[in-house]
Design a protein around this motif. Structure first.
Motif, PDB file in Angstrom:
ATOM      1  N   GLU A 374       0.812  -1.221   0.000  1.00  0.00           N
ATOM      2  CA  GLU A 374       0.000   0.000   0.000  1.00  0.00           C
ATOM      3  C   GLU A 374       0.842   1.267   0.000  1.00  0.00           C
ATOM      4  O   GLU A 374       0.338   2.371  -0.229  1.00  0.00           O
ATOM      5  N   ARG A 375       2.175   1.131   0.248  1.00  0.00           N
ATOM      6  CA  ARG A 375       3.069   2.291   0.228  1.00  0.00           C
ATOM      7  C   ARG A 375       3.812   2.423  -1.093  1.00  0.00           C
ATOM      8  O   ARG A 375       4.711   3.259  -1.222  1.00  0.00           O
ATOM      9  N   ARG A 377       3.411   3.080  -5.195  1.00  0.00           N
ATOM     10  CA  ARG A 377       2.522   3.593  -6.240  1.00  0.00           C
ATOM     11  C   ARG A 377       3.232   3.540  -7.585  1.00  0.00           C
ATOM     12  O   ARG A 377       4.344   4.061  -7.725  1.00  0.00           O
TER      13      ARG A 377
END
Length: 741
Positions: A374-375, A377
């Motif tokens: 989730e960290r 991108r």
């Protein structure tokens, strides 16, 4: 008098004009509150946002690789919402903003990704009409939508979508049963629309990944070993200390990179850095490639088709023909080398890539960077064209490794030798076919064996060379795509036995390359069918039509033949006075495919000119007929058909990766030639529009019949069968000499 370039420049004046264009780092057209929006592909808000002013933004997990889907997606959504497509904004391939719709490949951009967008828009329309009915006190069936404004059919007050929502989200699940617009009422779908990306691309203002600049960004190059499996022994950082702008030489196990403040400094350092590597000779001899393939360890054998009694049918056949077909290792050969930009910090990473699968590679990057997914991108930006998984993801991984070590944004631009030497390759194929015809000239038996590398089940992504060299966690296995399709013929054959011998290994790192496997397999199938037609004394077109039961397949074959002006060889008028001495000999060839992955129908007729004295083949004309169901934007369909034919002509006539025991040796355009502009033939297209049908794939299918059509035309011209790609002049001359002998 002789004047050197240096003398000329020294004695001349100069005017340098520099133009600077804005570079968009983020998706500038995304609403300010888009970060944090749902990414759930089961929800309408995953795909669509409607602003207070009525503006519409599409969020697509599938990306536009130069195929025109940015226009088609707008058309599909606009049609369902009854708005103009041009003002619609589109965000694609950003893992923080778009839902995961799987990778962009296999011609699924429209047939899957676009269909999902369309269904979300249809769901939104139904909800907006229900909301308008409540606000206007009017039954839903009495409402109409004109340019995004809802009102009663007989006039009165209207409400825009923006006014209905007032900035709120739709908060709806995508309804798979939400009614789609009646095709008879289409205004946008099925009509040409200009691609929104072309004006900037044609005027040099488009932001490609290679153009991206970040504050404080460093430039890096990776020094690859002289042998694929070599290990780094040592290096001399002092060998590049003198270069102005040098920052550091970074070593992570066997990963070695030079980093500088400017790109030119990084290029100089790459050329001058002294390093020692171990030896490695793990590749087979190229001359023994297909013997190596035939003798490789087999993981399993699958029956692709099995019906009737093939052995008995072959034994009783009037004529049996057997042939072996070879397809080489090929590079994606993107005309612009791959690039990647990354900004990796302790608390997260942002990576810009031209990847076809940003969502899939997000997990891979998180794994080798040691960060929570989730960290991480990944943001898609246009790069050089890709035809499957090329070097884009590797370049981005290189940048991420270096950025993580230096805590600064890093841009890695591959060199030409990187792109040709280290991109994942399309693997070699070996096919052995045997077929029999009866006294009536009908094919009664079909036996085929293919030796192909097995795709590793569950492999999340193509293993990345940078993290592997750096000793980071990487999946192990082969990524090849669905290469076992279209080995069985599309015609009526009562007795069939088609087997794939799946191999555990293959030379060089493989990946899916345009129409993976299907081009090679159809080359074998349609070449042998042509040979069977000759054995039966039949015209190749008539022979196919007599045994093709699918009406849509027959339609494309007849359409291509009629546009081409096909006539049996006995019915063609000879040139006045016969061919001139030394003149090229003309030949016609035809091939057909019912593309297995997405059911698209394609027929291709070509004319070739063969120069017997040199062996050179020039394709002078190609006529393609295609049925891909509903065409959203016929102009982009036509462009994709033409592009697929041109690229596959290049693969058919010229492209073959060469290698020695240690490395790839075809590392530039001289050693890996591609089709040139003067060699592009006249291409004509007959496209069947089926408004009532679902859209099917376009990008891969028209490429598939190309090599067989060319090979069949060469036989028609000079009487030799070509069974190994590429059809180089040397191979044509060898075939002619063997025929003469």
């Amino acid at each position: 008098m002789q004047i050197s370039r240096r003398d000329l420049l020294a004695g001349s004046g100069s005017l340098v004009v520099t133009l600077a264009f804005a570079r968009h780092v983020e998706a500038a057209n995304a609403p300010a509150d888009a970060i944090g929006k749902t990414l759930d592909p089961a929800r309408v808000d995953g795909f669509l946002a409607i602003g207070r002013d009525g503006s519409i933004t599409i969020y697509s997990g599938k990306v536009d690789l130069g195929t025109g889907s940015r226009a088609a997606y707008r058309q599909m959504v606009a049609e369902e919402l009854d708005v103009a497509p041009e003002p619609i904004e589109l965000i694609d391939g950003d893992t923080a903003l778009t839902p995961d719709q799987g990778g962009t490949g296999g011609s699924t951009g429209i047939s899957q990704g676009g269909v999902q967008l369309r269904q979300a828009a249809a769901t939104a329309r139904a909800a907006l009409l229900a909301l308008a009915a409540e606000r206007l006190k009017t039954p839903v069936e009495s409402l109409v939508v004109v340019d995004g404004k809802v009102g009663a059919r007989d006039g009165g007050e209207t409400l825009s979508y923006g006014a209905l929502l007032e900035g709120r989200s739709l908060e709806l699940k995508v309804d798979p049963k939400a009614p789609l617009k009646d095709p008879r009422l289409y205004k946008t779908v099925g009509t040409p629309m200009r691609r929104p990306d072309l004006p900037a691309k044609l005027t040099g203002r488009h932001t490609y990944l290679q153009d991206l600049k970040l504050p404080g960004m460093l430039h890096a190059r990776v020094l690859r070993p002289p042998a694929i499996g070599a290990s780094l022994i040592d290096f001399d950082p002092d060998s590049v200390k003198h270069i102005a702008g040098m920052v550091t030489v970074l070593r992570i196990k066997d990963f070695l990179a030079v980093v500088a403040e400017t790109e030119w400094a990084s290029v100089r350092a790459l050329r001058e850095l002294k390093a020692r590597w171990s030896d490695w000779q793990g590749l087979p001899e190229q001359r023994d490639l297909y013997a190596h393939v035939r003798g490789s360890e087999i993981e399993r054998v699958d029956d692709v088709a099995k019906q009737g009694d093939v052995a008995a049918a072959l034994a009783s056949a009037e004529r049996v023909i057997a042939a072996s077909y070879r397809w080489p290792i090929q590079s994606h050969a993107s005309m612009g080398p791959s690039c990647g930009v990354a900004d990796v910090r302790d608390d997260g990473a942002t990576v810009w890539s031209a990847s076809q699968s940003t969502h899939r590679y997000r997990a891979a990057f998180a794994r080798f960077l040691g960060l929570p997914q989730e960290r991480v991108r990944l943001i898609f930006l246009d790069g050089a064209g890709s035809y499957g998984t090329n070097g884009h993801d590797d370049a981005a991984a290189d940048a991420a490794l270096i950025s993580q070590a230096l805590k600064r944004p890093v841009r890695v631009q591959w060199m030409r030798e990187d792109e040709h030497g280290w991109d994942p390759k399309g693997p070699p194929h070996l096919l052995e076919l045997k077929a029999g015809i009866d006294k009536r000239g009908r094919v009664v038996a079909w036996q085929a064996d293919a030796w192909l590398p097995a795709a590793t089940r569950g492999l999340p992504n193509v293993p990345l060379i940078g993290p592997i060299a750096a000793g980071r966690e990487q999946p192990v296995g082969l990524s090849t795509g669905m290469i076992g399709q279209n080995i069985n013929p599309p015609y009526a054959v009562a007795h069939q036995a088609v087997r794939v011998h799946w191999l555990k290994t293959t030379p060089l790192r493989p990946s899916n390359i345009r129409a993976p496997g299907k081009i090679a397999n159809s080359f074998a199938v349609e070449s042998l069918y042509d040979e069977l037609a000759t054995a039966a004394g039949a015209d190749p077109l008539a022979f196919r039509l007599a045994q093709l039961e699918d009406k849509r397949g027959r339609e494309v074959l007849e359409l291509a033949a009629n546009r081409f002006g096909w006539r049996p060889k006995s019915g063609r008028a000879p040139s006045a006075g016969g061919p001139a001495i030394g003149a090229p000999t003309l030949g016609w060839g035809i091939a057909y495919v019912h593309y297995k992955l997405n059911e698209t129908y394609v027929a291709l007729a070509v004319e070739v000119a063969v120069e017997p004295s040199t062996g050179a083949i020039k394709v002078t004309r190609a006529v393609c007929a295609q049925d891909c169901g509903l065409m959203i934007n016929p102009d982009t369909v036509r462009a994709r058909v033409e592009g697929g034919i041109i690229q596959t002509l290049s693969r058919t006539l010229k492209e073959e990766v060469t290698f020695d025991r240690s490395r790839v040796t075809s590392i530039d355009w001289a050693t890996y030639p591609i089709l040139t502009f003067p060699e592009v033939p006249v291409i004509e297209c007959e496209l069947i529009q089926r408004l009532q049908e679902k859209p099917m794939g376009v990008g891969e299918a028209p490429a598939t019949p190309v090599p067989a059509a060319v090979a069949n035309a060469v036989f028609d011209a000079v009487g030799v069968r070509l069974r190994e790609v590429p059809f180089t002049p040397e191979r044509v001359k060898a075939a002619l000499q063997a025929k003469g002998a």
